[in-house]
Design a protein around this motif. Structure first.
Motif, PDB file in Angstrom:
ATOM      1  N   CYS A   1      -7.571 -17.280  15.549  1.00 45.43           N
ATOM      2  CA  CYS A   1      -6.613 -18.243  16.095  1.00 45.43           C
ATOM      3  C   CYS A   1      -5.916 -17.674  17.333  1.00 45.43           C
ATOM      4  CB  CYS A   1      -5.585 -18.610  15.032  1.00 45.43           C
ATOM      5  SG  CYS A   1      -6.222 -19.666  13.709  1.00 45.43           S
ATOM      6  N   ALA A   2      -5.555 -16.383  17.256  1.00 43.91           N
ATOM      7  CA  ALA A   2      -4.901 -15.760  18.413  1.00 43.91           C
ATOM      8  C   ALA A   2      -5.849 -15.695  19.605  1.00 43.91           C
ATOM      9  CB  ALA A   2      -4.417 -14.370  18.037  1.00 43.91           C
ATOM     10  N   ALA A   3      -7.120 -15.383  19.352  1.00 45.25           N
ATOM     11  CA  ALA A   3      -8.098 -15.308  20.438  1.00 45.25           C
ATOM     12  C   ALA A   3      -8.311 -16.682  21.072  1.00 45.25           C
ATOM     13  CB  ALA A   3      -9.412 -14.748  19.913  1.00 45.25           C
ATOM     14  N   ASP A   4      -8.409 -17.737  20.249  1.00 48.58           N
ATOM     15  CA  ASP A   4      -8.559 -19.095  20.783  1.00 48.58           C
ATOM     16  C   ASP A   4      -7.346 -19.487  21.621  1.00 48.58           C
ATOM     17  OD1 ASP A   4     -10.973 -19.281  19.510  1.00 48.58           O
ATOM     18  OD2 ASP A   4     -10.236 -20.483  17.821  1.00 48.58           O
ATOM     19  N   PHE A   5      -6.172 -19.157  21.120  1.00 51.58           N
ATOM     20  CA  PHE A   5      -4.941 -19.434  21.866  1.00 51.58           C
ATOM     21  C   PHE A   5      -4.969 -18.727  23.221  1.00 51.58           C
ATOM     22  CE2 PHE A   5      -0.661 -17.912  22.949  1.00 51.58           C
ATOM     23  CZ  PHE A   5       0.043 -19.115  23.038  1.00 51.58           C
ATOM     24  N   GLY A   6      -5.428 -17.472  23.231  1.00 52.28           N
ATOM     25  CA  GLY A   6      -5.521 -16.740  24.487  1.00 52.28           C
ATOM     26  C   GLY A   6      -6.495 -17.368  25.462  1.00 52.28           C
ATOM     27  N   HIS A   7      -7.652 -17.830  24.955  1.00 50.36           N
ATOM     28  CA  HIS A   7      -8.638 -18.482  25.830  1.00 50.36           C
ATOM     29  C   HIS A   7      -8.052 -19.730  26.474  1.00 50.36           C
ATOM     30  CE1 HIS A   7     -12.299 -16.180  25.459  1.00 50.36           C
ATOM     31  NE2 HIS A   7     -12.220 -16.169  24.129  1.00 50.36           N
ATOM     32  N   VAL A   8      -7.418 -20.561  25.672  1.00 54.17           N
ATOM     33  CA  VAL A   8      -6.883 -21.826  26.177  1.00 54.17           C
ATOM     34  C   VAL A   8      -5.834 -21.585  27.248  1.00 54.17           C
ATOM     35  CG1 VAL A   8      -5.483 -23.837  25.554  1.00 54.17           C
ATOM     36  CG2 VAL A   8      -7.401 -23.139  24.091  1.00 54.17           C
ATOM     37  N   ASN A   9      -4.959 -20.613  27.013  1.00 53.18           N
ATOM     38  CA  ASN A   9      -3.841 -20.387  27.925  1.00 53.18           C
ATOM     39  C   ASN A   9      -4.191 -19.505  29.121  1.00 53.18           C
ATOM     40  OD1 ASN A   9      -1.033 -21.496  26.849  1.00 53.18           O
ATOM     41  ND2 ASN A   9      -2.306 -20.956  25.075  1.00 53.18           N
ATOM     42  N   ALA A  10      -5.390 -18.900  29.114  1.00 46.76           N
ATOM     43  CA  ALA A  10      -5.781 -18.059  30.247  1.00 46.76           C
ATOM     44  C   ALA A  10      -5.873 -18.856  31.549  1.00 46.76           C
ATOM     45  CB  ALA A  10      -7.116 -17.374  29.948  1.00 46.76           C
ATOM     46  N   PHE A  11      -6.119 -20.172  31.432  1.00 51.89           N
ATOM     47  CA  PHE A  11      -6.238 -20.997  32.630  1.00 51.89           C
ATOM     48  C   PHE A  11      -4.901 -21.149  33.353  1.00 51.89           C
ATOM     49  CE2 PHE A  11      -9.840 -22.298  30.022  1.00 51.89           C
ATOM     50  CZ  PHE A  11     -10.875 -22.226  30.949  1.00 51.89           C
ATOM     51  N   GLU A  12      -3.800 -20.837  32.655  1.00 51.82           N
ATOM     52  CA  GLU A  12      -2.492 -20.939  33.292  1.00 51.82           C
ATOM     53  C   GLU A  12      -2.361 -19.988  34.489  1.00 51.82           C
ATOM     54  OE1 GLU A  12      -0.181 -22.991  32.866  1.00 51.82           O
ATOM     55  OE2 GLU A  12      -0.289 -23.822  30.838  1.00 51.82           O
ATOM     56  N   ARG A  13      -3.165 -18.965  34.524  1.00 52.58           N
ATOM     57  CA  ARG A  13      -3.109 -18.013  35.640  1.00 52.58           C
ATOM     58  C   ARG A  13      -3.443 -18.685  36.968  1.00 52.58           C
ATOM     59  NH1 ARG A  13      -6.871 -13.041  34.465  1.00 52.58           N
ATOM     60  NH2 ARG A  13      -5.665 -12.156  36.192  1.00 52.58           N
ATOM     61  N   HIS A  14      -4.187 -19.799  36.930  1.00 57.53           N
ATOM     62  CA  HIS A  14      -4.702 -20.411  38.160  1.00 57.53           C
ATOM     63  C   HIS A  14      -3.909 -21.644  38.583  1.00 57.53           C
ATOM     64  CE1 HIS A  14      -8.001 -17.670  37.473  1.00 57.53           C
ATOM     65  NE2 HIS A  14      -8.242 -18.217  36.291  1.00 57.53           N
ATOM     66  N   ARG A  15      -2.715 -21.829  38.006  1.00 61.46           N
ATOM     67  CA  ARG A  15      -1.901 -22.982  38.424  1.00 61.46           C
ATOM     68  C   ARG A  15      -1.490 -22.830  39.908  1.00 61.46           C
ATOM     69  NH1 ARG A  15       0.962 -26.641  35.111  1.00 61.46           N
ATOM     70  NH2 ARG A  15       0.556 -26.348  32.875  1.00 61.46           N
ATOM     71  N   PRO A  16      -1.707 -23.865  40.688  1.00 61.86           N
ATOM     72  CA  PRO A  16      -1.290 -23.798  42.100  1.00 61.86           C
ATOM     73  C   PRO A  16       0.228 -23.729  42.264  1.00 61.86           C
ATOM     74  CG  PRO A  16      -2.919 -25.540  41.755  1.00 61.86           C
ATOM     75  CD  PRO A  16      -2.474 -25.075  40.389  1.00 61.86           C
ATOM     76  N   SER A  17       0.975 -24.163  41.187  1.00 61.05           N
ATOM     77  CA  SER A  17       2.429 -24.233  41.328  1.00 61.05           C
ATOM     78  C   SER A  17       3.101 -22.873  41.311  1.00 61.05           C
ATOM     79  CB  SER A  17       3.031 -25.105  40.224  1.00 61.05           C
ATOM     80  OG  SER A  17       2.673 -24.606  38.947  1.00 61.05           O
ATOM     81  N   GLY A  18       2.340 -21.829  41.028  1.00 60.97           N
ATOM     82  CA  GLY A  18       2.950 -20.515  41.077  1.00 60.97           C
ATOM     83  C   GLY A  18       2.552 -19.638  39.909  1.00 60.97           C
TER      84      GLY A  18
ATOM     85  N   ALA B   1       2.303 -16.810  27.110  1.00 60.33           N
ATOM     86  CA  ALA B   1       1.160 -16.727  26.199  1.00 60.33           C
ATOM     87  C   ALA B   1       0.777 -15.275  25.944  1.00 60.33           C
ATOM     88  CB  ALA B   1      -0.028 -17.490  26.762  1.00 60.33           C
ATOM     89  N   LEU B   2       0.911 -14.420  26.960  1.00 62.91           N
ATOM     90  CA  LEU B   2       0.646 -12.992  26.745  1.00 62.91           C
ATOM     91  C   LEU B   2       1.679 -12.402  25.790  1.00 62.91           C
ATOM     92  CD1 LEU B   2      -0.269 -11.670  30.324  1.00 62.91           C
ATOM     93  CD2 LEU B   2      -1.801 -12.355  28.461  1.00 62.91           C
ATOM     94  N   ALA B   3       2.959 -12.768  25.983  1.00 64.46           N
ATOM     95  CA  ALA B   3       4.001 -12.278  25.079  1.00 64.46           C
ATOM     96  C   ALA B   3       3.749 -12.750  23.652  1.00 64.46           C
ATOM     97  CB  ALA B   3       5.377 -12.751  25.567  1.00 64.46           C
ATOM     98  N   ALA B   4       3.269 -13.985  23.511  1.00 63.32           N
ATOM     99  CA  ALA B   4       2.966 -14.514  22.181  1.00 63.32           C
ATOM    100  C   ALA B   4       1.833 -13.724  21.522  1.00 63.32           C
ATOM    101  CB  ALA B   4       2.604 -15.989  22.288  1.00 63.32           C
ATOM    102  N   GLN B   5       0.785 -13.451  22.276  1.00 66.23           N
ATOM    103  CA  GLN B   5      -0.335 -12.700  21.709  1.00 66.23           C
ATOM    104  C   GLN B   5       0.068 -11.268  21.351  1.00 66.23           C
ATOM    105  OE1 GLN B   5      -4.342 -13.512  23.666  1.00 66.23           O
ATOM    106  NE2 GLN B   5      -2.909 -14.460  25.137  1.00 66.23           N
ATOM    107  N   LEU B   6       0.945 -10.680  22.163  1.00 63.66           N
ATOM    108  CA  LEU B   6       1.421  -9.331  21.836  1.00 63.66           C
ATOM    109  C   LEU B   6       2.247  -9.343  20.560  1.00 63.66           C
ATOM    110  CD1 LEU B   6       2.384  -8.033  25.404  1.00 63.66           C
ATOM    111  CD2 LEU B   6       0.511  -7.200  23.955  1.00 63.66           C
ATOM    112  N   ALA B   7       2.967 -10.434  20.313  1.00 64.84           N
ATOM    113  CA  ALA B   7       3.707 -10.555  19.054  1.00 64.84           C
ATOM    114  C   ALA B   7       2.744 -10.613  17.872  1.00 64.84           C
ATOM    115  CB  ALA B   7       4.605 -11.793  19.089  1.00 64.84           C
ATOM    116  N   VAL B   8       1.626 -11.312  18.028  1.00 64.95           N
ATOM    117  CA  VAL B   8       0.616 -11.359  16.965  1.00 64.95           C
ATOM    118  C   VAL B   8       0.016  -9.969  16.744  1.00 64.95           C
ATOM    119  CG1 VAL B   8      -1.560 -12.379  16.212  1.00 64.95           C
ATOM    120  CG2 VAL B   8       0.094 -13.771  17.483  1.00 64.95           C
ATOM    121  N   ALA B   9      -0.297  -9.296  17.834  1.00 67.54           N
ATOM    122  CA  ALA B   9      -0.857  -7.944  17.706  1.00 67.54           C
ATOM    123  C   ALA B   9       0.129  -7.026  16.995  1.00 67.54           C
ATOM    124  CB  ALA B   9      -1.197  -7.391  19.092  1.00 67.54           C
TER     125      ALA B   9
END
Length: 523
Positions: free
Chosen positions: A437-454, A461-469
């Protein structure tokens, strides 16, 4: 708790090295329970021992031209070292040939039972080898079990767990192959029939697993046997009763009594509860002989039993292939891979398998899911947050639902780790679900890196995954302590905390991560 919860694992005969069949039996499963209870703040005493006086030790010494003491000492050292390599942390290991006061303690227990009339002399037929001029008992005799027909040695049948005393079909000497001839032999016995009602009450209150309940009810229906507690021989603890010079305390009786020495019952009250881990083939000592001693000594000990079907033979050994030695597999695959696999293959039926190909698949699973997710997470933190925990609250698309699911998973883990519903296979399944579940969450949210808005949209999402780890350093610690410790070191947290939903907490922003150079779990 006013007294520790006592966990025991079957004493292992020091006649050979530890192999994967042993680890897949009681030892890893008992260690996982011990670790989870300690993490939750419970007082635990985890004990076992080595059966140095088993007939198989003396037989191996004779075949190798060595002294039994040398064989016991050498293999005991190897066994205890391999337990440590596998992450099995015992509080006490009884070493009959080394522990100060053990021999005297066992003889005093024997004399106490004899003085009470619990142990009595009987003259019964016993097997004798004419060419070897030796009485045959334990590993010295082989034949077909008179109860189930399986191949068995003297004393106990590993298949049906019932005792045999002069009841083997076609008995033969294990040394020379000559037929074992019955001869009248005066020995000391522990008759169980006088304890019928007390033992029956004990078994009813113990909540026995079904196969153990069938064994005990069958023994009651057939009439409880007289169990030999002394045998003529040269190896072992001398029987301290007059008239029985040249007899030694029977190794099955000694293995059961050894648990009391390991706990130190003569120095402290017995605990409020005991959990015994054993393979079914060794169940008679745990479920019959030990309770009989307790009844005779006037001691009450609520007992529970965790029994598996993994026998004393290593994987593949049943088919004539070499045994898979624990040291080799731990060296090649690591403790995490071995522990995880033997828990999933620890069968309630005899269908589980443990072989190199199975371990390869388990390692591949850890690499493809657990390690793959963690390596991607560490790489993203290094690239997008300079290797430090992001200064962001855990979040991201789907985080609220995932957090709720993770809290439920923590409760499921807590239940599966608990003694009342202990289920290590369920533990492994839930842990895998958490990681996926954590890996799927990471895949989905990885696209946020490419937002043109900044930049920065993906940091929650990285902080969330680190909490799971971070939570996994507690949740996975009982099963895979080496990997959990490496992960904790990478995150700068302490491993082995309580298995609770509260373990899912964000890491301190700005903490520098120190990922290992290799895989986190297994290798």
């Amino acid at each position: 708790m006013s007294s520790p919860l006592w966990i025991t694992a079957t004493p292992l005969a020091s006649d050979g090295e530890l192999h994967i069949g042993h680890l897949a039996g009681p030892y890893v499963a008992a260690d996982v329970l011990s670790r989870s209870l300690r993490a939750d703040g419970h007082c635990v005493l985890f004990t076992s021992g080595t059966a140095d006086h088993a007939e198989s030790v003396e037989l191996r010494a004779l075949r190798g031209g060595r002294k039994p003491q040398e064989v016991a000492e050498g293999f005991r050292t190897a066994i205890t070292a391999d337990w440590l390599r596998a992450g099995v942390r015992l509080d006490r290991v009884v070493r009959p040939e080394r522990d100060r006061g053990y021999r005297r303690w066992l003889q005093e227990l024997f004399l106490d039972l004899y003085a009470q009339g619990v142990i009595v002399p009987r003259t019964r037929p016993a097997y004798y080898c004419e060419p070897c001029r030796q009485w045959l008992h334990g590993a010295y005799v082989t034949g077909a079990c008179g109860h189930c027909g399986a191949r068995a040695g003297g004393g106990l049948c590993q298949e049906c767990a019932r005792p045999n005393d002069g009841e083997l079909v076609d008995p033969a000497c294990a040394r020379c192959g000559a037929p074992g001839r019955p001869r009248r032999c005066r020995r000391l016995y522990l008759p169980l029939e006088p304890m019928r009602e007390l033992l029956a009450d004990h078994w009813r209150s113990a909540g026995l697993p079904p196969r153990l309940a069938v064994l005990c009810e069958s023994l009651l229906e057939d009439g409880l046997p007289d169990v030999p507690v002394g045998q003529p021989g040269e190896w072992g603890v001398p029987v301290p009763v007059d008239g029985f010079d040249g007899h030694r305390v029977d190794s099955c009786f000694e293995s059961a009594a050894m648990h009391l020495f390991g706990y130190g019952h003569d120095q402290q009250p017995l605990p409020e509860r005991a959990l015994h881990f054993c393979g079914f083939g060794h169940a008679f000592s745990h479920v019959v002989l030990l309770p009989a001693m307790l009844v005779a000594l006037g001691l009450k000990l609520p007992q529970e039993f965790r029994v598996n079907e993994t026998s004393g033979t290593g994987a593949g050994e049943q088919d004539g292939a070499p045994a898979l030695w624990a040291l080799d597999l731990l060296t090649d695959f690591g403790a995490d891979t071995v522990r995880r696999h033997v828990l999933t293959a620890r069968p309630q039926d005899p269908g589980g398998t443990v072989g190199r190909a199975d371990l390869e698949r388990t390692r591949a699973l850890l690499d493809g899911t657990w390690n793959n997710w963690l390596s991607r997470l560490f790489a993203a933190v290094r690239e997008d947050s300079a290797g430090r925990v992001p200064d962001a609250e855990p979040g991201g698309e789907g985080w609220a639902a995932l957090r709720h699911r993770l809290h439920r998973a923590a409760e499921d883990l807590r239940e599966a780790y608990a003694p009342e519903a202990y289920d290590p296979r369920r533990v492994v399944a839930v842990l895998d679900e958490v990681v996926c579940c954590a890996a799927d969450f990471g895949h989905v949210n990885a696209f946020e890196r490419h937002r043109p808005s900044g930049a920065g949209h993906h940091l929650p999402a990285l902080a969330a995954q680190l909490a799971v780890a971070s939570a996994l350093t507690s949740w996975a610690w009982p099963v895979m302590p080496e990997g959990a410790a490496r992960l904790a070191q990478a995150l700068d947290v302490s491993p082995g905390g309580p298995v609770t939903p509260e373990a899912l907490v964000p890491l301190s922003p700005g903490t520098r991560l120190a990922p290992p150079s290799g895989p986190v779990f297994g290798f």
